[in-house]
Design a protein around this motif. Structure first.
Motif, PDB file in Angstrom:
ATOM      1  N   PRO A 276       0.816  -1.218   0.000  1.00 62.95           N
ATOM      2  CA  PRO A 276       0.000   0.000   0.000  1.00 62.95           C
ATOM      3  C   PRO A 276       0.851   1.271   0.000  1.00 62.95           C
ATOM      4  O   PRO A 276       1.992   1.259   0.490  1.00 62.95           O
ATOM      5  N   PRO A 277       0.285   2.342  -0.550  1.00 62.15           N
ATOM      6  CA  PRO A 277       1.006   3.620  -0.550  1.00 62.15           C
ATOM      7  C   PRO A 277       1.421   4.023   0.857  1.00 62.15           C
ATOM      8  O   PRO A 277       0.729   3.691   1.824  1.00 62.15           O
ATOM      9  N   ILE A 278       2.532   4.732   0.951  1.00 64.54           N
ATOM     10  CA  ILE A 278       2.960   5.299   2.229  1.00 64.54           C
ATOM     11  C   ILE A 278       2.318   6.674   2.344  1.00 64.54           C
ATOM     12  O   ILE A 278       2.280   7.422   1.364  1.00 64.54           O
ATOM     13  N   GLN A 279       1.808   7.015   3.511  1.00 67.76           N
ATOM     14  CA  GLN A 279       1.263   8.356   3.714  1.00 67.76           C
ATOM     15  C   GLN A 279       2.391   9.258   4.198  1.00 67.76           C
ATOM     16  O   GLN A 279       2.977   9.015   5.247  1.00 67.76           O
ATOM     17  N   VAL A 280       2.711  10.267   3.412  1.00 65.52           N
ATOM     18  CA  VAL A 280       3.814  11.156   3.767  1.00 65.52           C
ATOM     19  C   VAL A 280       3.242  12.457   4.323  1.00 65.52           C
ATOM     20  O   VAL A 280       2.390  13.090   3.696  1.00 65.52           O
ATOM     21  N   THR A 281       3.690  12.822   5.499  1.00 65.93           N
ATOM     22  CA  THR A 281       3.201  14.053   6.129  1.00 65.93           C
ATOM     23  C   THR A 281       4.129  15.215   5.778  1.00 65.93           C
ATOM     24  O   THR A 281       5.343  15.133   5.957  1.00 65.93           O
ATOM     25  N   ASP A 282       3.538  16.255   5.240  1.00 70.95           N
ATOM     26  CA  ASP A 282       4.281  17.480   4.934  1.00 70.95           C
ATOM     27  C   ASP A 282       3.733  18.619   5.772  1.00 70.95           C
ATOM     28  O   ASP A 282       2.523  18.681   6.027  1.00 70.95           O
ATOM     29  N   THR A 283       4.615  19.514   6.151  1.00 69.19           N
ATOM     30  CA  THR A 283       4.178  20.795   6.701  1.00 69.19           C
ATOM     31  C   THR A 283       4.806  21.882   5.847  1.00 69.19           C
ATOM     32  O   THR A 283       6.025  21.888   5.672  1.00 69.19           O
ATOM     33  N   VAL A 284       3.983  22.736   5.279  1.00 66.36           N
ATOM     34  CA  VAL A 284       4.535  23.864   4.529  1.00 66.36           C
ATOM     35  C   VAL A 284       4.167  25.141   5.262  1.00 66.36           C
ATOM     36  O   VAL A 284       3.091  25.235   5.879  1.00 66.36           O
ATOM     37  N   GLU A 285       5.062  26.092   5.233  1.00 71.44           N
ATOM     38  CA  GLU A 285       4.769  27.342   5.925  1.00 71.44           C
ATOM     39  C   GLU A 285       5.469  28.518   5.260  1.00 71.44           C
ATOM     40  O   GLU A 285       6.382  28.344   4.435  1.00 71.44           O
ATOM     41  N   SER A 286       4.998  29.692   5.589  1.00 73.05           N
ATOM     42  CA  SER A 286       5.618  30.930   5.130  1.00 73.05           C
ATOM     43  C   SER A 286       5.433  31.948   6.243  1.00 73.05           C
ATOM     44  O   SER A 286       4.390  31.966   6.903  1.00 73.05           O
ATOM     45  N   ARG A 287       6.475  32.739   6.464  1.00 78.81           N
ATOM     46  CA  ARG A 287       6.418  33.696   7.572  1.00 78.81           C
ATOM     47  C   ARG A 287       6.459  35.127   7.040  1.00 78.81           C
ATOM     48  O   ARG A 287       7.106  35.396   6.032  1.00 78.81           O
ATOM     49  N   TYR A 288       5.792  35.981   7.767  1.00 78.42           N
ATOM     50  CA  TYR A 288       5.860  37.409   7.450  1.00 78.42           C
ATOM     51  C   TYR A 288       6.136  38.175   8.733  1.00 78.42           C
ATOM     52  O   TYR A 288       5.458  37.980   9.750  1.00 78.42           O
ATOM     53  N   SER A 289       7.138  39.029   8.681  1.00 79.95           N
ATOM     54  CA  SER A 289       7.517  39.812   9.848  1.00 79.95           C
ATOM     55  C   SER A 289       7.004  41.231   9.636  1.00 79.95           C
ATOM     56  O   SER A 289       7.450  41.930   8.721  1.00 79.95           O
ATOM     57  N   SER A 290       6.059  41.638  10.455  1.00 86.33           N
ATOM     58  CA  SER A 290       5.364  42.905  10.192  1.00 86.33           C
ATOM     59  C   SER A 290       6.253  44.118  10.469  1.00 86.33           C
ATOM     60  O   SER A 290       6.954  44.180  11.478  1.00 86.33           O
ATOM     61  N   THR A 291       6.163  45.066   9.554  1.00 85.49           N
ATOM     62  CA  THR A 291       6.863  46.333   9.743  1.00 85.49           C
ATOM     63  C   THR A 291       5.866  47.404  10.201  1.00 85.49           C
ATOM     64  O   THR A 291       6.180  48.590  10.220  1.00 85.49           O
ATOM     65  N   GLY A 292       4.650  46.967  10.541  1.00 84.54           N
ATOM     66  CA  GLY A 292       3.611  47.885  11.011  1.00 84.54           C
ATOM     67  C   GLY A 292       2.706  48.319   9.879  1.00 84.54           C
ATOM     68  O   GLY A 292       3.159  48.518   8.758  1.00 84.54           O
ATOM     69  N   GLY A 293       1.425  48.376  10.165  1.00 83.66           N
ATOM     70  CA  GLY A 293       0.474  48.839   9.167  1.00 83.66           C
ATOM     71  C   GLY A 293       0.121  47.772   8.153  1.00 83.66           C
ATOM     72  O   GLY A 293       0.107  46.582   8.463  1.00 83.66           O
ATOM     73  N   ARG A 294      -0.135  48.210   6.925  1.00 80.53           N
ATOM     74  CA  ARG A 294      -0.630  47.276   5.897  1.00 80.53           C
ATOM     75  C   ARG A 294       0.489  46.407   5.356  1.00 80.53           C
ATOM     76  O   ARG A 294       1.606  46.853   5.176  1.00 80.53           O
TER      77      ARG A 294
END
Ligand code: 0X9
Ligand code: ZN
Length: 819
Positions: free
Chosen positions: A603-621
């Motif tokens: 049977p297929p192996i279930q592979v767990t992925d975590t993807v992420e992206s970060r944003y460091s706020s400089t204030g405001g929009r």
């Protein structure tokens, strides 16, 4: 002071090397310099006492390998490099110049050769580093005795059965070919016999590959000897060594401190090498600035040297362009660019440092493809270093079969010695884990992985049965645009044959970041530099991209795509200064059913992925580029709803008589021609047609070609040893076609075995399928790292989603305030 070097001869079985006992005293092993000096340690042997260097004289007591390793001294990291020189002529023998003080310089030496090991403190606070020098003897059996003729043949694989049969032979397939055939390297007589016994039809393309390779090496020497800069961004004229890549990347960073950051990927290779990359962006150190990331990689495959060259030249292009070219600068400021020229550092070092004699024998390492994993080799073949081991170049896992995407399925080897060995499990290799980590932790919206050869721009999927992704039209359009620059063919990856576990079959389907493979140049893994690197990069003759901009322009198109918000997804909102936002998603994806050596699958192996992206706020929009929240794997598959019924079958009438035998169609046009018409909506809507014919004896051979109205071959079926042919065209355009029947061979010309049963059958188009939508989890942490915001976000490609004031106005923030 001179180090003594001893050799222990613990040779097992066919082992090629004896492992040495490091003979130096603890004192000898500490190299020291009071001052850091930014210089190329490998450039020249410096006089004793020169600032920033320390040295040891050693004499090789073996015919074999020297290894000089550095490790951080007294716990401080810093950046030390090392180079080994021939004392007599001052020529560099081996070197290593990665970013920290973990170095491995390794190459071939002869018994009695006097060497100087030069350690250089390039930068950083570490006054000392630890040096180890080892000599590894090659036993007489380490010298290959028989050199067999390597050749390139084209194998005809018009039908899926032929492609599968070819994959089953486990030969060294190239990526040069088309829908009906592929070029294959035959390393010697055993491979020749395997192919002959298969009955697959083939023709010789290059009868003496070793000679071609030696000629290429000679041309390279002449080209570099001219002493003139090439048209490349760096002006380079010859293939770099690993240490030149390493050094050049850190110099690029040193010379452009706010623009270029050199970094080491998380995991060292199995031989302990650091893998080096650069990031190029305005204000480069602020990685969490919300810009899309464009990634270019080279040399998953050791012998594919141009792949690394094109990648590092692109790094130079971006830096030069940022300073001097307004249009490049305007794209660089909108993006972040990561370049990893040499993903497979161990394998590349093996291939690049080997004797360039071009043959594919097991103990000739120039044509090594895989990495240096030894764990899966039989126990008696696990000894020795990768450059000289009892398994020869067969050692290792194919990094481009080791990603999780459809891992374990077709087109990947199951045994350690296969050129496409998939490894024991998905992501078992440091090389693939390094790229996984990069792609999972950054918003890599665009990725190209460079290979040689075949003049192709390949898009996912690598395996036909997966079907095209729902967004196939946009993926294809981008591939086609790049192909219009380098003059390559733009086709789905499975076009030549199936593969599973390749780079973008994980990255694209798991993250939604566009991913493509380029197969650089028409012929050869590392052909002459002038052709395969300079001409292919700048778009000059003889490259297919001559006058079209070449790979340079293709990479610029990819950069423009990365900079274009319509091509990825965007989050906008507001957040207080210093707050950290993160989108992440954890999901499981099945591999293929896992093929086993006995022909069964598990049977297929279930592979767990975590993807992420970060944003460091400089204030405001803020404006924050991310990949779509729904991964293509679950989004659905491309298709087309029928606009009418499929056309009724057409019988092909066999004209009277039998044409003369003809083994050289289309050069020799003698054949029978039967026209037929393909209709369109509303009368009919066809997803494919299949033209088939049959005859009596499997020793008679008819070949079938289908031509369009312009006389182009659009489908063919040309097998030997069968009594039928079947040619298929997907999504056939409306119009006039001709079925061409070529009498290739008759079992008894006196009593012709004519073809019969000619028919064109039509099938409806396959409708699209639609899957589920997935969300990211968006979190916000305040300056103390406390979670103050939490919400789900759905965002499609090309869409901008306003997440509002997520740090103060999300469900989580509300809950926090109530407490
Ligand atoms: O086999 C590979 O990994 C790539 N070709 S290469 O000759 N550079 O080794 C291509 C992989 C994708 N292609 C196919 N699915 N056929
Ligand atoms: Zn490759």
């Amino acid at each position: 002071m001179a180090l003594r070097a001893g050799v222990a001869t613990g040779v097992v079985g066919l082992a090629l090397v004896g492992v040495t006992v490091p003979a130096a005293t603890a004192e000898d092993r500490v190299v020291r310099a009071d001052q850091a000096v930014t210089r190329a340690c490998h450039a020249s042997l410096l006089p004793p006492g020169t600032a920033g260097v320390d040295r040891r004289e050693v004499t090789s007591d073996v015919d074999g390998l020297v290894q000089a390793r550095l490790a951080p001294g007294d716990g401080r990291e810093g950046d030390w490099d090392v180079a080994v020189f021939d004392e007599a002529d001052g020529a560099v023998v081996a070197a290593s110049a990665a970013l920290r003080s973990r170095e491995l310089a390794e190459s071939f030496v002869t018994k009695g050769q006097r060497l100087v090991v030069q350690a250089c403190r390039y930068a950083g606070p570490a006054r000392t580093a630890t040096l180890g020098v080892d000599f590894l003897a090659l036993t007489p059996r380490g010298t290959p005795t028989t050199v067999e003729r390597a050749e390139v043949v084209r194998v005809e694989t018009p039908r899926q059965e032929d492609k599968d049969a070819l994959l089953g032979l486990d030969l060294d397939l190239t990526e040069k070919g088309d829908a009906t055939g592929v070029e294959v390297v035959l390393a010697g007589d055993a491979d020749r016999a395997t192919l002959r016994d298969s009955g697959l039809k083939h023709t010789t393309v290059d009868p003496d590959l070793s000679r071609t390779s030696r000629d290429a090496a000679a041309r390279d020497r002449a080209y570099a000897a001219r002493g003139r800069a090439s048209g490349l961004p760096s002006g380079r004229t010859s293939y770099r060594h690993l240490y030149e890549y390493e050094y050049e990347l850190k110099e690029l960073a040193r010379g452009n401190p706010r623009l270029v950051r050199a970094f080491t990927l998380p995991e060292p290779t199995v031989e302990g090498r650091d893998v080096v990359a650069v990031e190029i962006a305005k204000d480069v150190d602020n990685a969490a600035d919300g810009k899309p990331v464009n990634l270019l990689m080279g040399v998953h495959h050791a012998r594919e040297w141009p792949a690394g060259e094109h990648a590092i030249e692109w790094a130079h292009e971006l830096v030069n362009g940022y300073h001097r070219d307004r249009s490049i600068r305007s794209q660089v400021v909108k993006t972040r660019n990561i370049v990893v020229p040499i993903v497979n550092a161990d394998g590349f070092s093996v291939s690049r440092e080997a004797e360039p004699n071009g043959d594919f024998a097991r103990f000739n390492y120039e044509m090594k493809r895989k990495n240096c994993r030894a764990d899966d080799s039989p126990p008696q073949l696990r000894t020795g270093v990768c450059k000289a081991n009892p398994g020869g170049r067969d050692r290792g896992t194919d990094p481009n079969r080791n990603y999780a995407g459809f891992w374990g399925g077709a087109g990947a080897g199951l045994t350690w010695s296969s050129e496409t060995f998939r490894g024991p499990e998905p992501f078992s290799e440091p090389e693939t884990r390094n790229i996984r980590s990069l792609v999972s932790s950054r918003a890599v919206t665009n990725l190209i992985t460079l290979h040689t050869y075949g003049n192709l721009v390949l898009r996912p999927p690598g395996v036909a049965a997966v079907r095209a992704p729902l967004e196939e039209p946009v993926v294809k359009a981008l591939a086609d645009r790049m192909a219009s620059r380098n003059g390559y063919d733009s086709i789905p990856s499975w076009g030549l044959y199936d593969t599973t576990g390749s780079t973008e079959d994980w990255s694209y389907w798991a993250t939604g970041g566009f991913g493509f493979t380029f197969e650089i140049n028409p012929a050869g893994f590392h052909p002459p530099y002038e052709d395969a690197v300079v001409a292919e990069y700048v778009g000059a003759a003889p490259a297919a991209g001559a006058g079209k901009g070449g790979n340079r322009a293709a990479f610029l198109d990819m950069l423009a795509n990365a900079a274009d918000p319509a091509a990825h997804s965007t989050l906008v909102g507001t957040a207080p200064h210093g707050y950290q936002l993160k989108v992440h998603k954890t999901f499981r994806t099945p591999t293929s059913p896992v093929r086993q050596a006995d022909g069964s699958t598990t049977p297929p192996i279930q592979v767990t992925d975590t993807v992420e992206s970060r944003y460091s706020s400089t204030g405001g929009r803020f404006t924050w580029a991310v990949n779509p929240s729904t991964r293509p794997y679950v989004a659905g598959r491309h298709g087309r709803d029928p606009q009418g019924p499929p056309q009724a079958a057409i019988t092909l009438a066999n004209p009277p008589g039998v044409p003369a035998e003809n083994t050289s169609f289309p050069g020799n046009p003698v054949a029978e021609r039967i026209p037929f018409t393909v209709q369109g909506p509303p009368a009919a809507d066809n997803g494919r047609f299949d033209v088939s014919v049959s005859w009596t004896s499997t020793r008679t051979d008819w070949d079938l070609f289908v031509l369009d109205a312009a006389g182009q071959v659009v489908a063919q079926s040309a097998n030997g040893g069968t009594n039928s042919e079947r040619a298929t065209l997907l999504d056939p355009p409306v119009g006039e076609y001709t079925a061409v029947l070529v009498n290739y061979d008759q079992v008894d010309p006196a009593d012709p075995d004519d073809w019969t049963g000619g028919v064109v059958e039509f099938a409806p188009p396959v409708p699209p399928t639609y899957g589920v939508a997935e969300a990211y989890t968006l979190t916000c942490a305040d300056r103390d790292g406390r979670l103050v915001g939490l919400t789900d976000v759905f965002v499609d490609r090309g869409e901008t989603v306003d997440v509002g004031d997520v740090c103060t106005d999300s469900a989580r923030a509300t809950k926090q305030r109530r407490r």
